[in-house]
Write a protein that holds these residues in place. Structure first.
Motif, mmCIF file in Angstrom:
data_model
loop_
_atom_site.group_PDB
_atom_site.id
_atom_site.type_symbol
_atom_site.label_atom_id
_atom_site.label_comp_id
_atom_site.label_asym_id
_atom_site.label_seq_id
_atom_site.Cartn_x
_atom_site.Cartn_y
_atom_site.Cartn_z
ATOM 1 N N TRP A 1 -5.041 16.329 19.240
ATOM 2 C CA TRP A 1 -4.388 15.740 17.944
ATOM 3 C C TRP A 1 -3.160 14.786 17.765
ATOM 4 O O TRP A 1 -2.785 15.115 19.353
ATOM 5 C CB TRP A 1 -3.790 17.058 17.076
ATOM 6 N N LEU B 1 0.754 13.585 15.791
ATOM 7 C CA LEU B 1 1.044 13.261 14.691
ATOM 8 C C LEU B 1 1.361 12.130 14.963
ATOM 9 O O LEU B 1 2.414 11.983 15.751
ATOM 10 C CB LEU B 1 2.372 14.339 15.047
ATOM 11 N N PHE C 1 -1.465 21.236 12.859
ATOM 12 C CA PHE C 1 -1.804 20.705 12.689
ATOM 13 C C PHE C 1 -2.510 20.702 11.347
ATOM 14 O O PHE C 1 -3.402 20.436 10.962
ATOM 15 C CB PHE C 1 -2.750 19.713 13.537
ATOM 16 N N LEU D 1 -2.104 12.980 10.148
ATOM 17 C CA LEU D 1 -2.379 13.251 11.509
ATOM 18 C C LEU D 1 -3.790 12.389 12.071
ATOM 19 O O LEU D 1 -4.313 11.776 10.936
ATOM 20 C CB LEU D 1 -3.316 14.855 11.563
#
Ligand code: SF4
Ligand code: SF4
Length: 77
Positions: free
Chosen positions: A9, A11, A51, A66
């Motif tokens: 992931w 941000l 997340f 995200l």
């Protein structure tokens, strides 16, 4: 735009859109976010981010979201 990857992931912050309303800071269950001295959102503890997407959901100005780079890479194939 600033991208903060962790595992699969990332941000992402678009600071110039941030108006410092603090909604994301207050909604984050892991205290990952804060406002800096210019009232712009910053990440203070990326390693604690789960997340969950609450910050993205609450931000009225599309200043934080995200990304899952692995999925994006697969779509691009
Ligand atoms: S995704 Fe969830 S844990 Fe991560 S910064 Fe946003 S609200 Fe906090
Ligand atoms: S919710 Fe959006 S506009 Fe408000 S402080 Fe967070 S990033 Fe900035």
């Amino acid at each position: 735009m600033e991208r903060y990857p962790q595992g699969d992931w990332a941000l992402v912050l678009e600071s110039h859109r941030c108006k410092g309303c603090e909604l994301c800071v207050e909604s984050c269950p892991r205290q990952v976010l804060a406002l800096n001295e210019r009232d712009k959102v910053v990440i203070v503890k990326l390693e604690d981010c789960i997340f969950c997407g609450l910050c993205e959901l609450r931000c009225p100005d599309f200043a934080i979201w995200l990304e899952k780079p692995v999925v994006l890479a697969e779509v691009a194939r």
